[in-house]
Design a protein around this motif. Structure first.
Motif: not given
Length: 315
Positions: A51-76
């Motif tokens: 139930g924690f809200a994610a407050h960030t200025q970066h949307g998923l489109d910001a993944l495109a210019d990352a050197d490393t992308v971490v996908i923690p887990a999927c919901a289901n």
């Protein structure tokens, strides 16, 4: 700076999300010359499973210019993965990003087509589901994590910490990873090939029963340790020691010892100018040829090449 982005989507498990935040998201003064340019990436209004809200200025489109992308887990694991996340991960990989999936994050990578024909792991409870849903993936449910170069996957929960420490070890070396593990109060190195699940029908020994023996062995890596030597120290028969070792760690005494020796050799290569023959002796691997053989098999490059590459990377 190395840009490291963590994808946050609706219902993401909080523990798996917390792991990369803890390992990569804090400045580590005095630990390494550089750390990670860390960012959370999430659609507006995203909430975690807790139930924690994610407050960030970066949307998923910001993944495109990352050197490393971490996908923690999927919901289901039974649902189709969010199309915007799948597209963003695919775009990041196409741009050359290293992709790290923790636990069931492997389902997102499989949906993006990034695991086709490649080895991967996930939580043992969901490995069969991943294999059924994506038969093109070479699923290995028996290991803690898999490093396949630009794609890395881990088993569930605590194995995510092991994989994130492995990433730190790859980027900064064994000495920095060991120092960070000490701050996190966790083992410095659990090899990726270690079993992720020990059958409860096996009479598992408490880790503390082996702890003093392992500490004793770590302080004598330069000595010619054998199963008989370790068993005598533990005051048990070699057969009993082997059984206890496998019940506790999923591996054998000599395989564990070899992994610790290779890790020690990495630290010596990173932090000293000792010649390879001395490193071979101090790490307990004996001869330079034996060191080269085991080191190359585990690390992927010979000791001298590793030393040059590590020196160049930290400059």
């Amino acid at each position: 700076m190395h840009k490291l982005a963590v994808a946050v989507t609706e219902g993401v498990p909080i523990f798996e999300l917390a792991i990369p935040c803890e390992v990569f998201g804090y400045e580590r003064p005095g630990l390494a010359g550089w750390w990670y340019d860390f960012r959370l990436c999430a659609p507006a209004g995203t909430r975690t499973a807790a139930g924690f809200a994610a407050h960030t200025q970066h949307g998923l489109d910001a993944l495109a210019d990352a050197d490393t992308v971490v996908i923690p887990a999927c919901a289901n694991v039974l649902d189709d993965q969010p199309p915007d996340l799948v597209d963003a991960v695919r775009a990041a990989h196409a741009n050359g990003a290293r992709i790290v999936a923790l636990c069931t994050g492997a389902f997102v990578l499989a949906a993006a087509g990034l695991l086709a024909g490649r080895p991967a792991t996930t939580h043992w409870m969901h490995a069969d589901q991943l294999a059924r849903r994506h038969p093109e993936v070479r699923v290995d449910a028996s290991v803690l994590y898999v490093d396949d170069g630009d794609i890395l996957t881990s088993a569930g929960t605590a194995a995510g910490l092991d994989l994130c420490l492995h990433v730190v070890r790859t980027d900064h070396g064994a000495a920095v990873a060991s120092a960070l593990a000490k701050r996190l109060v966790m083992p410095a190195h659990r090899p990726g090939g270690q079993a992720q699940y020990i059958d409860a029908s096996v009479p598992v020994q408490a880790p503390d029963e082996l702890g003093p023996l392992l500490d004793w062995a770590r302080g004598r890596l330069h000595e010619p340790l054998t199963v008989t030597t370790l068993a005598r120290r533990a005051n048990v028969t070699p057969r009993t020691l082997i059984r206890r070792f496998h019940a506790t760690t999923g591996t054998t005494p000599m395989a564990w010892l070899r992994g610790i020796r290779i890790d020690h050799a990495r630290e010596l290569l990173e932090t000293t100018s000792l010649p390879v023959d001395q490193i071979a002796r101090r790490s307990g691997l004996g001869t330079p040829a034996n060191l080269r053989h085991h080191f190359t098999r585990v690390v992927g490059v010979p000791p001298t090449t590793y030393r040059r590459a590590f020196s160049a990377r930290i400059r």
